[in-house]
Design an enzyme around this catalytic site. Structure first.
Site, mmCIF file in Angstrom:
data_model
loop_
_atom_site.group_PDB
_atom_site.id
_atom_site.type_symbol
_atom_site.label_atom_id
_atom_site.label_comp_id
_atom_site.label_asym_id
_atom_site.label_seq_id
_atom_site.Cartn_x
_atom_site.Cartn_y
_atom_site.Cartn_z
ATOM 1 N N CYS A 63 14.192 -5.872 -4.009
ATOM 2 C CA CYS A 63 15.115 -5.185 -4.896
ATOM 3 C C CYS A 63 14.405 -4.042 -5.609
ATOM 4 O O CYS A 63 14.145 -4.126 -6.818
ATOM 5 C CB CYS A 63 15.712 -6.168 -5.891
ATOM 6 S SG CYS A 63 16.927 -7.174 -5.080
ATOM 7 N N ARG B 81 0.814 -1.227 0.000
ATOM 8 C CA ARG B 81 0.000 0.000 0.000
ATOM 9 C C ARG B 81 0.849 1.281 0.000
ATOM 10 O O ARG B 81 0.463 2.285 -0.580
ATOM 11 C CB ARG B 81 -0.974 0.009 1.186
ATOM 12 C CG ARG B 81 -1.974 -1.152 1.123
ATOM 13 C CD ARG B 81 -3.139 -0.976 2.076
ATOM 14 N NE ARG B 81 -3.991 0.122 1.673
ATOM 15 C CZ ARG B 81 -3.943 1.334 2.148
ATOM 16 N NH1 ARG B 81 -3.088 1.629 3.112
ATOM 17 N NH2 ARG B 81 -4.737 2.277 1.685
HETATM 18 N N1 LLP Z 1 -17.711 -2.699 -1.642
HETATM 19 C C1 LLP Z 1 -17.187 -2.590 -2.866
HETATM 20 C C2 LLP Z 1 -18.058 -2.720 -4.029
HETATM 21 C C3 LLP Z 1 -15.820 -2.363 -3.026
HETATM 22 O O1 LLP Z 1 -15.326 -2.248 -4.243
HETATM 23 C C4 LLP Z 1 -14.993 -2.248 -1.886
HETATM 24 C C5 LLP Z 1 -13.570 -2.035 -2.033
HETATM 25 C C6 LLP Z 1 -15.588 -2.378 -0.619
HETATM 26 C C7 LLP Z 1 -16.947 -2.587 -0.534
HETATM 27 C C8 LLP Z 1 -14.797 -2.297 0.653
HETATM 28 O O2 LLP Z 1 -14.171 -1.069 0.803
HETATM 29 P P1 LLP Z 1 -13.482 -0.690 2.208
HETATM 30 O O3 LLP Z 1 -14.569 -0.488 3.204
HETATM 31 O O4 LLP Z 1 -12.581 -1.821 2.604
HETATM 32 O O5 LLP Z 1 -12.723 0.542 1.917
HETATM 33 N N2 LLP Z 1 -6.666 -1.935 -2.160
HETATM 34 C C9 LLP Z 1 -7.157 -0.618 -1.802
HETATM 35 C C10 LLP Z 1 -8.633 -0.600 -1.585
HETATM 36 C C11 LLP Z 1 -9.409 -1.149 -2.757
HETATM 37 C C12 LLP Z 1 -10.843 -1.237 -2.413
HETATM 38 C C13 LLP Z 1 -11.605 -1.968 -3.444
HETATM 39 N N3 LLP Z 1 -12.985 -2.034 -3.162
HETATM 40 C C14 LLP Z 1 -6.421 -0.140 -0.567
HETATM 41 O O6 LLP Z 1 -5.555 -0.840 -0.097
HETATM 42 O O7 LLP Z 1 -6.654 0.960 -0.088
#
Ligand code: LLP
Length: 466
Positions: free
Chosen positions: A393, A362
């Site tokens: 690396c 992240r």
């Molecule tokens: N619902 C949908 C349709 C989503 O696309 C996501 C996240 C969530 C719920 C949950 O979101 P949260 O509450 O966890 O923010 N890898 C990125 C975040 C990508 C989120 C993708 N969708 C990060 O590390 O910040």
């Protein structure tokens, strides 16, 4: 250390000040409670989580390791369930899922959002009632959809016209009726990193409301025998603190909801407002608690529904990060400490740990900020501004961009990084053939492995040249 000075680090010649939001700690041995899971505390310099001293955990399980505070996870799940009483709360598995965690989610009364076949497999292995599962994704294949329908997932969130056709065909073949939500893009620019903002127009998810595609999708689902139109779904992005984005999105989606009632004579019973609730990674962040979020969101929706003269649909949300994010810390061992003199003479202390971008992408991917603390001793050494880096690396292999650590930080010290429960293990990779770390749950003084550390045999298992 060249950045220490009897009057404090900031008085030393060439001292780096770091970002404006970061100040040297009053007590470098103390935790900032907002950033840590609820049972985490220091005992004579030892970090203790779930009643287990991290040093003891490491003696048995080694580093790097994700340490998951089970009571904290369950309490956050319950806080969403109770704060959002009257809503259905779907835990977003993409943040982190394992069979045990899927069971906790159900035990605490939540539903489950999956967005892939793999996540569905874990949910089914945990014997989650398929009716409690919502299935997401912008490119679900025919076999994936067929499996989801065949096992009886409660809701499929459709994301394209071709998917509506596929789903209609599958439910006809299986002679069943499939509950459907329609993912729409309300055209909101969420105040978050571009890659995790998902409701503006120029991106891959959903049907645009403004172009008319969303209304057309509603018509097609409504007209398809075998598909039961349940409602609209939107998700505006992640790590959001400001309810103004939700407000604009909810208004636009509710207007479409009302228009469907007017033009098609169909009252959709539900609406899903997605996830995205932010957590505190550093002292810059100030998240709301679930009850406050719920009352703000409910007030917005009720106000809008009154204005439109429609009944409030049954609402759901999908938090992932806000439940699991703060429940986990990653524990590393320091391998090298390298003071690097920069142009102008300032010195940055690079602290290398035994993990990095393979267990937490992240920082590199989103410029995310984290914090950290030494986890197995107290130190009275004046703090230095450090950058915690991994062992990969790649120069961008940064775990914690800026943190004050004791000036006597040394190889062998344990470092713990809080807030790593969401999108760290779930986005972990085998870059440089790193072995992905275990996830170890701690509770009441006991540790239990939920996901074991990978082995070299795991790495070689898919290498058919062996
Ligand atoms: N619902 C949908 C349709 C989503 O696309 C996501 C996240 C969530 C719920 C949950 O979101 P949260 O509450 O966890 O923010 N890898 C990125 C975040 C990508 C989120 C993708 N969708 C990060 O590390 O910040």
């Amino acid at each position: 250390m060249s950045t220490t000075h009897e009057a404090g680090w900031a008085h030393a010649p060439g001292a780096l000040r770091g970002p404006a939001w970061l100040s040297p700690p009053q007590d470098p041995n103390a935790l900032v409670p907002l950033l840590w899971s609820s049972t985490a505390h220091k005992r004579d310099g030892d970090l203790v989580v779930g009643g287990v001293a991290v040093a003891d955990l490491v003696a048995e399980h080694n580093t790097p390791a994700y340490v998951l505070d089970e009571d904290d996870f369950r309490a956050r799940a319950r806080a969403f369930r109770d704060g959002f009483a009257g809503y259905d709360v779907y835990y977003a598995a993409k943040a982190f899922i394992s069979v045990a965690v899927a069971r906790w989610v159900v035990e605490e009364g939540l539903h489950l959002d999956v967005c892939s076949n793999g996540e569905l497999t874990v949910a089914l292995r945990a014997e989650v009632d398929p009716a409690r599962i919502e299935y997401h994704g912008n490119n679900k294949t025919h076999p994936e959809l067929r499996r989801a329908v065949a096992v009886g997932v409660g809701r499929v969130v459709v994301d394209s016209f071709v998917e509506i056709e596929r789903l209609a065909q599958i439910s006809a073949e299986l002679d069943t009726t499939q509950g459907v939500m329609i993912r729409v893009t309300p055209g909101v620019e969420a105040h978050t990193h571009e890659y995790i903002a998902t409701a503006h127009e120029d991106q891959k998810f959903g049907f645009s409301i403004t172009s008319g595609d969303a209304l057309e999708a509603v018509r097609r689902v409504h007209d398809a025998p075998g598909l039961e139109l349940l409602g609209l779904h939107c998700h505006i992005g992640s790590q959001i603190f400001d309810s103004s984005g939700f407000e604009i999105a909810a208004k636009r989606v509710l207007r479409l909801h009302a228009r469907v009632a007017d033009e098609l004579g169909v009252t959709m019973p539900e609406m899903d407002l997605g996830g995205g609730f932010g957590i505190a990674y550093t002292t810059q962040d100030d998240p709301s608690d679930p009850a406050r979020l719920a009352s703000e969101m409910t007030a917005i929706v009720e106000h809008e529904c009154r204005g439109l003269g429609i009944a409030v649909p049954r609402l759901s949300i999908e938090p992932g990060r806000a439940i699991v994010g703060p429940s986990v810390c990653t524990v590393y061992t320091v391998g090298t400490v390298k003071p690097v003199t920069l142009d102008g003479g300032a010195v940055r202390t690079y602290v290398s740990v035994d993990g990095g971008m393979s267990d937490n992408i992240r920082t590199a991917l989103y410029d995310a900020d984290y914090s950290c603390t030494i986890a197995a001793r107290a130190s009275q050494a004046p703090p230095v501004l450090a950058r915690v880096v991994g062992k990969h690396c790649e120069a961008g292999d940064i775990v914690v961009r800026d943190e004050f650590l004791p000036g006597d930080i040394a190889p062998g010290d344990l470092l713990a990084v809080p807030g790593t429960g969401a999108y760290c293990r779930s986005m972990a990779s085998n870059y440089n053939h790193a072995l992905r770390p275990p996830v170890i749950a701690v509770r009441d003084g006991r540790a239990r492995i939920l996901v074991r550390r990978e082995t070299e045999d795991d790495l070689l298992a898919t290498d058919v040249g062996v």
